[in-house]
Write a protein that holds these residues in place. Structure first.
Motif, PDB file in Angstrom:
ATOM      1  N   GLN A 251     -10.328  48.021   4.793  1.00  0.00           N
ATOM      2  CA  GLN A 251      -9.023  48.689   4.628  1.00  0.00           C
ATOM      3  C   GLN A 251      -8.536  48.562   3.188  1.00  0.00           C
ATOM      4  N   SER A 252      -8.945  47.490   2.531  1.00  0.00           N
ATOM      5  CA  SER A 252      -8.538  47.236   1.147  1.00  0.00           C
ATOM      6  C   SER A 252      -9.441  47.935   0.133  1.00  0.00           C
TER       7      SER A 252
ATOM      8  N   GLY B 184     -15.616  42.637   6.091  1.00  0.00           N
ATOM      9  CA  GLY B 184     -15.998  43.545   7.173  1.00  0.00           C
ATOM     10  C   GLY B 184     -15.587  44.956   6.794  1.00  0.00           C
TER      11      GLY B 184
ATOM     12  N   PRO C 167     -12.449  33.158 -10.050  1.00  0.00           N
ATOM     13  CA  PRO C 167     -12.925  34.542 -10.107  1.00  0.00           C
ATOM     14  C   PRO C 167     -11.933  35.475  -9.412  1.00  0.00           C
TER      15      PRO C 167
ATOM     16  N   GLY D  33     -11.535  39.477  -8.257  1.00  0.00           N
ATOM     17  CA  GLY D  33     -12.129  40.810  -8.115  1.00  0.00           C
ATOM     18  C   GLY D  33     -11.015  41.836  -8.085  1.00  0.00           C
ATOM     19  N   GLY D  34     -10.637  42.242  -6.862  1.00  0.00           N
ATOM     20  CA  GLY D  34      -9.505  43.164  -6.731  1.00  0.00           C
ATOM     21  C   GLY D  34      -8.218  42.405  -6.461  1.00  0.00           C
ATOM     22  N   GLY D  35      -8.333  41.106  -6.192  1.00  0.00           N
ATOM     23  CA  GLY D  35      -7.134  40.314  -5.890  1.00  0.00           C
ATOM     24  C   GLY D  35      -6.539  40.623  -4.532  1.00  0.00           C
ATOM     25  N   SER D  36      -7.362  41.124  -3.602  1.00  0.00           N
ATOM     26  CA  SER D  36      -6.821  41.488  -2.281  1.00  0.00           C
ATOM     27  C   SER D  36      -7.003  40.373  -1.255  1.00  0.00           C
ATOM     28  N   SER D  37      -7.376  39.199  -1.711  1.00  0.00           N
ATOM     29  CA  SER D  37      -7.523  38.062  -0.796  1.00  0.00           C
ATOM     30  C   SER D  37      -6.263  37.888   0.049  1.00  0.00           C
TER      31      SER D  37
ATOM     32  N   THR E  99     -13.353  44.655  -4.583  1.00  0.00           N
ATOM     33  CA  THR E  99     -14.576  44.871  -5.361  1.00  0.00           C
ATOM     34  C   THR E  99     -15.825  44.442  -4.592  1.00  0.00           C
TER      35      THR E  99
ATOM     36  N   VAL F 241     -20.686  36.289  -8.563  1.00  0.00           N
ATOM     37  CA  VAL F 241     -21.660  37.366  -8.334  1.00  0.00           C
ATOM     38  C   VAL F 241     -21.486  38.373  -9.467  1.00  0.00           C
TER      39      VAL F 241
ATOM     40  N   THR G 214     -16.572  37.069   0.100  1.00  0.00           N
ATOM     41  CA  THR G 214     -15.766  36.772   1.294  1.00  0.00           C
ATOM     42  C   THR G 214     -16.413  37.237   2.593  1.00  0.00           C
TER      43      THR G 214
HETATM   44  C1  FAD Z   1      -4.224  45.440   3.031  1.00  0.00           C
HETATM   45  C2  FAD Z   1      -5.481  44.645   3.125  1.00  0.00           C
HETATM   46  C3  FAD Z   1      -6.491  45.101   3.928  1.00  0.00           C
HETATM   47  C4  FAD Z   1      -7.668  44.337   4.043  1.00  0.00           C
HETATM   48  N1  FAD Z   1      -8.686  44.832   4.809  1.00  0.00           N
HETATM   49  C5  FAD Z   1      -9.819  44.133   4.923  1.00  0.00           C
HETATM   50  C6  FAD Z   1     -10.889  44.634   5.704  1.00  0.00           C
HETATM   51  O1  FAD Z   1     -10.833  45.713   6.266  1.00  0.00           O
HETATM   52  N2  FAD Z   1     -12.013  43.868   5.770  1.00  0.00           N
HETATM   53  C7  FAD Z   1     -12.104  42.683   5.124  1.00  0.00           C
HETATM   54  O2  FAD Z   1     -13.140  42.034   5.233  1.00  0.00           O
HETATM   55  N3  FAD Z   1     -11.109  42.193   4.378  1.00  0.00           N
HETATM   56  C8  FAD Z   1      -9.974  42.884   4.249  1.00  0.00           C
HETATM   57  N4  FAD Z   1      -8.963  42.406   3.475  1.00  0.00           N
HETATM   58  C9  FAD Z   1      -9.150  41.150   2.729  1.00  0.00           C
HETATM   59  C10 FAD Z   1      -9.767  41.371   1.316  1.00  0.00           C
HETATM   60  O3  FAD Z   1      -9.609  42.703   0.928  1.00  0.00           O
HETATM   61  C11 FAD Z   1     -11.233  40.991   1.339  1.00  0.00           C
HETATM   62  O4  FAD Z   1     -11.358  39.604   1.471  1.00  0.00           O
HETATM   63  C12 FAD Z   1     -12.012  41.469   0.094  1.00  0.00           C
HETATM   64  O5  FAD Z   1     -13.375  41.268   0.331  1.00  0.00           O
HETATM   65  C13 FAD Z   1     -11.615  40.760  -1.185  1.00  0.00           C
HETATM   66  O6  FAD Z   1     -12.190  41.455  -2.265  1.00  0.00           O
HETATM   67  P1  FAD Z   1     -11.536  41.375  -3.722  1.00  0.00           P
HETATM   68  O7  FAD Z   1     -12.427  42.068  -4.658  1.00  0.00           O
HETATM   69  O8  FAD Z   1     -10.133  41.837  -3.664  1.00  0.00           O
HETATM   70  O9  FAD Z   1     -11.622  39.831  -3.956  1.00  0.00           O
HETATM   71  P2  FAD Z   1     -10.511  38.831  -4.519  1.00  0.00           P
HETATM   72  O10 FAD Z   1      -9.318  38.871  -3.656  1.00  0.00           O
HETATM   73  O11 FAD Z   1     -10.314  39.061  -5.948  1.00  0.00           O
HETATM   74  O12 FAD Z   1     -11.264  37.455  -4.298  1.00  0.00           O
HETATM   75  C14 FAD Z   1     -11.568  36.967  -3.027  1.00  0.00           C
HETATM   76  C15 FAD Z   1     -12.328  35.632  -3.166  1.00  0.00           C
HETATM   77  O13 FAD Z   1     -13.611  35.876  -3.713  1.00  0.00           O
HETATM   78  C16 FAD Z   1     -13.728  35.279  -5.008  1.00  0.00           C
HETATM   79  N5  FAD Z   1     -14.415  36.281  -5.822  1.00  0.00           N
HETATM   80  C17 FAD Z   1     -13.968  37.506  -6.179  1.00  0.00           C
HETATM   81  N6  FAD Z   1     -14.910  38.164  -6.872  1.00  0.00           N
HETATM   82  C18 FAD Z   1     -15.978  37.347  -6.946  1.00  0.00           C
HETATM   83  C19 FAD Z   1     -17.286  37.448  -7.526  1.00  0.00           C
HETATM   84  N7  FAD Z   1     -17.700  38.539  -8.182  1.00  0.00           N
HETATM   85  N8  FAD Z   1     -18.119  36.388  -7.397  1.00  0.00           N
HETATM   86  C20 FAD Z   1     -17.745  35.265  -6.744  1.00  0.00           C
HETATM   87  N9  FAD Z   1     -16.528  35.118  -6.189  1.00  0.00           N
HETATM   88  C21 FAD Z   1     -15.667  36.140  -6.282  1.00  0.00           C
HETATM   89  C22 FAD Z   1     -12.327  34.949  -5.437  1.00  0.00           C
HETATM   90  O14 FAD Z   1     -12.273  33.827  -6.296  1.00  0.00           O
HETATM   91  C23 FAD Z   1     -11.646  34.681  -4.112  1.00  0.00           C
HETATM   92  O15 FAD Z   1     -11.854  33.368  -3.660  1.00  0.00           O
HETATM   93  C24 FAD Z   1      -7.782  43.129   3.341  1.00  0.00           C
HETATM   94  C25 FAD Z   1      -6.746  42.704   2.510  1.00  0.00           C
HETATM   95  C26 FAD Z   1      -5.598  43.455   2.394  1.00  0.00           C
HETATM   96  C27 FAD Z   1      -4.509  42.989   1.501  1.00  0.00           C
END
Ligand code: FAD
Length: 533
Positions: free
Chosen positions: A194-195, A210, A124, A126-130, A200, A264, A207
């Motif tokens: 921050q992301s 926070g 999965p 989402g935004g790929g910000s892992s 998403t 989700v 994840t």
């Molecule tokens: C610059 C920067 C700042 C950041 N700041 C914060 C911060 O302030 N707080 C914080 O908590 N994190 C932060 N992060 C980390 C990241 O943004 C978080 O973990 C965020 O929650 C990931 O969301 P995403 O939509 O990008 O998920 P993704 O990176 O796409 O996925 C994260 C994980 O969740 C899974 N996933 C994604 N979508 C779903 C779904 N719908 N259902 C089930 N599984 C799914 C994916 O397979 C993966 O394992 C930051 C990252 C960066 C690069």
């Protein structure tokens, strides 16, 4: 059309120009005591090597899919330092074979069923910000290929319940689009990691992210009222409830499951009225320890400020919030209901009790957006939002620039902080020769803070990844040894597994594996993330 960078953070057309990046590099190099490196060119899409795809999604499935270089490269990594380094150097060995874009729950169900039957990894996205290796393909395994399931087309607010102040929201919606759809209702989720711009709702839930609230509603968990999750074994829908004592929470099984148990697809989220009152102040302290004592007093006073971020002198300097000789505590309150002077007054009293210097007139309640973001708080916020673009530039300049975060109880904090800083600094010195480790609190609880460390140093050309691995290992070992958690909000992914596996109780892991077997019997969802089958 505006495009996102396939190798790094954010929009292709945003971030510092090359000249600006060089100027920042020179400034930082002077501060960290080394010579700035040359700026590496950004990778060109047509120059990168992608492995030939091993599979295609059958035409019988309705979800559109893509195998373009842009889509495959752009879905290869998350956005950690390691990811940016690999992307910058054109290493896309782990590219998914195909990227699918389901836009309905039915399409998602069909995709998962096909993945399970064909032994294809379903990742999965989402935004790929892992930042923990959560979206990249497993290194090896019995699978026949990898589908990155981009949830970006599931991006709508489906229902709003104004009475209970909640909304049903699709999992693939990015932060800004989510808030845009809630705004006409006068409502807001107010979860701002921050992301935020490139992450998403589903990713936040998966994840346990926070947000900007430094107290009380720290994690997304606190806003989840009910969930709908698509798993290879079927759909799970939990009941919308303001609270429930009916056994272990089904929501909590999926919150933080990092895409290993299901996807989700939508969630009922608790919302808030948009704040109309704000109050902010920045307080300076001679030492980080004095600021920490003040933050503890505020956290234990039951005031619940929306912001209570303590920056050590180095962090305050880098973000433009301080001179570099003092620690800075940013305190803010917000409300849609009442002026905040009493709360702020008491918080500033707590700060003064611990030697905090409060500027005259600071902390007044203001009824507009602008005022509360002036001064140190405003500078910090601007730097905070630009930081990810800056990090890409630092990687191009051949530096190490990464963060790690944790939480620990107050009784252990002083020793913990000294030991973690020392271990990290020593490793940094040993592998880079110079550099800095700074710290801030991102969240504070009555029983402990969540310290967040930033590491910056010059790397040897070609050795950025190995050098960072050594520093990270030293830091993570100290975190575990002195009583912290391997992550407070960045999640476990693949990168934190060596330490998470030691932190979580063994019998709990057995129970989690059993849940995984029930929901994902073929083990196609994110193998290697969080837990092994
Ligand atoms: C610059 C920067 C700042 C950041 N700041 C914060 C911060 O302030 N707080 C914080 O908590 N994190 C932060 N992060 C980390 C990241 O943004 C978080 O973990 C965020 O929650 C990931 O969301 P995403 O939509 O990008 O998920 P993704 O990176 O796409 O996925 C994260 C994980 O969740 C899974 N996933 C994604 N979508 C779903 C779904 N719908 N259902 C089930 N599984 C799914 C994916 O397979 C993966 O394992 C930051 C990252 C960066 C690069």
């Amino acid at each position: 059309m505006r495009r996102r960078r396939f190798w790094g953070w954010g929009w292709e057309d945003a971030g510092p120009t090359d000249d600006h990046a060089r100027a920042i590099g020179a400034l930082l190099a002077a501060r960290l005591g080394h010579v700035a490196g040359a700026l590496a060119p950004v990778p060109a899409l047509d120059a990168i090597d992608l492995p030939p795809p091993r599979l295609t999604v059958p035409r019988t499935l309705a979800a559109p899919s893509s195998q373009t270089a842009y889509d495959r490269a752009g879905h290869t990594y998350g956005k950690s330092f390691r990811d940016i380094v690999r992307g910058l150097h054109g290493d896309f060995r782990r590219a998914p074979d195909v990227v699918a874009f389901p836009s309905t729950e039915g399409e998602l169900v069909d995709l998962l069923v096909w993945c399970a039957g064909a032994q294809v990894v379903a990742s999965p996205y989402g935004g790929g910000s892992s930042v923990v290796g959560g979206v990249e393909a497993p290194a090896s395994g019995a699978h026949r290929g990898v589908v990155s399931i981009d949830l970006g087309r599931l991006d709508r607010v489906l229902e709003v319940d104004r009475t209970s102040r909640a909304a049903r929201i699709q999992g693939g919606v990015l932060g800004p689009a989510l808030e845009d759809q809630l705004r006409p209702h006068g409502l807001t989720l107010r979860h701002f990691p921050q992301s935020f711009e490139f992450s998403t709702l589903g990713g936040w839930i998966a994840t346990r992210s926070g947000g900007h609230y430094a107290t009380l509603y720290t994690h997304i968990d606190d806003f989840v009222e009910g969930l709908r999750v698509v798993t290879p074994s079927g759909v799970v829908e939990t009941r919308r409830l303001p609270g429930s004592g009916a056994g272990p929470s089904p929501d909590r099984l999926f919150i933080g499951s990092e895409g290993t148990l299901g996807i989700v697809v939508d969630a009922w989220m608790r919302l808030q009225d948009r704040p109309t009152f704000r109050a902010a102040a920045s307080v300076t302290f001679e030492t980080f320890a004095a600021g920490a004592a003040a933050a503890r007093a505020i956290a234990q006073a039951g005031l619940y400020p929306s912001n209570c971020r303590l920056l050590d002198p180095g962090e305050a300097f880098t973000s433009g919030a301080g001179s570099g000789t003092e620690a800075v505590l940013l305190v803010a309150f917000e409300s849609a209901d009442h002026p905040l002077d009493a709360w702020m007054g008491r918080a500033l009293e707590c700060a003064r009790d611990h030697g905090g210097r409060v500027p005259d007139g600071a902390g007044r309640t203001i009824a507009t957006d602008e005022g509360a973001r002036d001064g140190a708080a405003g500078a910090w916020r601007r730097t905070f939002l630009d930081a990810p673009y800056l990090r890409d530039a630092l990687v191009r300049l051949g530096m190490i620039s990464e963060t790690f975060e944790t939480a620990v109880t107050w009784d252990r904090f002083a020793e913990f902080h000294a030991e973690v800083t020392n271990a990290t600094q020593k490793a940094l010195q040993s592998v880079c020769g110079s550099g800095q480790v700074t710290c801030r609190f991102t969240h504070v609880y009555p029983d402990g803070p969540a310290p967040y460390y930033t590491v910056m140093g010059p790397a040897r050309p070609g050795a950025q990844l190995e050098q960072w691995a050594e520093i990270k290992t030293a830091a993570a070992e100290a975190i575990l040894r002195f009583g912290g958690t391997i992550t407070h909000h960045h999640a476990v992914g693949r990168d934190h597994r060596p330490w998470y596996d030691r932190q979580r109780p063994d019998l709990f892991a057995t129970a989690l594996r059993a849940a995984k077997r029930a929901l994902d019997p073929h083990g196609v969802l994110n193998p290697g993330v969080l837990i092994d089958p």
